[in-house]
Write an enzyme that holds these catalytic residues in place. Sequence first.
Site: not given
Length: 388
Positions: A73, A225, A179
């Site tokens: 605003e 990983d 996935a």
Amino acid sequence: MPVRNHEAKIKSSKIFPEVVNIIHTQYMNRALSLARNGLRMTSPNPMVGCVIVKEGRIIGEGWHHQYGNPHAEIEAINDAVSRGENVRGSAVYVTLEPCSHYGKTPPCANRLVDEGVAEVIIAMRDPNPKVNGRGINILRESGVKVTELSEFEEAAKFLNRGFVFVHKYGRPFVSLKAAMSLDGRMNLANGSSKWITGIESRTESHRMRAENDAVLVGVGTVISDDPELTVRHVEGINPLRVVLDSHLRTPVLSKVIGNDGKCLIITAEDSDREKSKALTDMGATVAEVSSANGHVDIESALKYLAEKGILTLMVEGGPEILGAFLREGLADYMKLFIAPKIFGEGKSIDMGMNFADVKSAFTLRNTITRTLGTDIMTEGRLSCSPDL
């Protein structure tokens, strides 16, 4: 739609509701579009957009740029002033109820009253208990007309879903990313999972990281990983990287720790002090939360993240961690990437649940499905998620 003088049109029209709706739609859609410019910059505050209209034309607009900076605003008022405009008597379209308390900035509701605006049109009320209707009351008690657009409430809430969840449920909005192969496997029998999907899907995953305040994996994913969990395929800000590690097994040289101080390792109570110091010395933050059966309690972890200003969390761990979030009913959204491959043996999401009938199974609502290269992506709200 060009609008020359919306007040005159409304007064003279025989189809008053339709004209009002068209005008409100035009300006509120613009305000929502502006609000999105604050993505990842405003947490733990919400994204807010504002458009000021007078005599049928936009005289000022703005959005909340960054946490601690002026609210939407005020940005819009300043924009109007820079254009040589006077906001007195104007209509102010804002995506969230103007605040009513002093925080990093003064209350916007009072400022709008002082500026002499005639009407404030809002898309949703502020779920923050410090506001939640108080801003509206300040405006109305000062003679400012307030219009709440219920038809925009859902869009406004979803835009700030994390902000809503933190104030309503005390935890971030959680999005899962998974996935898998056509036969539902997330890895091969030997544990290999690079890469199940193509580059287009991986790019979308990185976009998802860029849109969330934090990304979370389990320590098993870190060990197997050694992911970076950074944003690389798209432009964006790296999220906070979170590892759920009940027994502090995270290797001190893990890529996830990085050198930017944006790695948080959440562990169980009474963890290994020596290992904790070694991880801290490498630049990670180690936090202990409540445990259950020797493992980090996910709900406690989410509460901790909310207290640290995390509004949106992406979970992209392995089958076990994804299954745990689903099992606990702590997942709200899901993006599922399916590759045109058949793995045979391997792991699927480890739900640990046995539904009695199809109607009881978790489902995705309001789904969107599209192709990404040779992959198929489906996303939507999870049925186990509470209402916004």
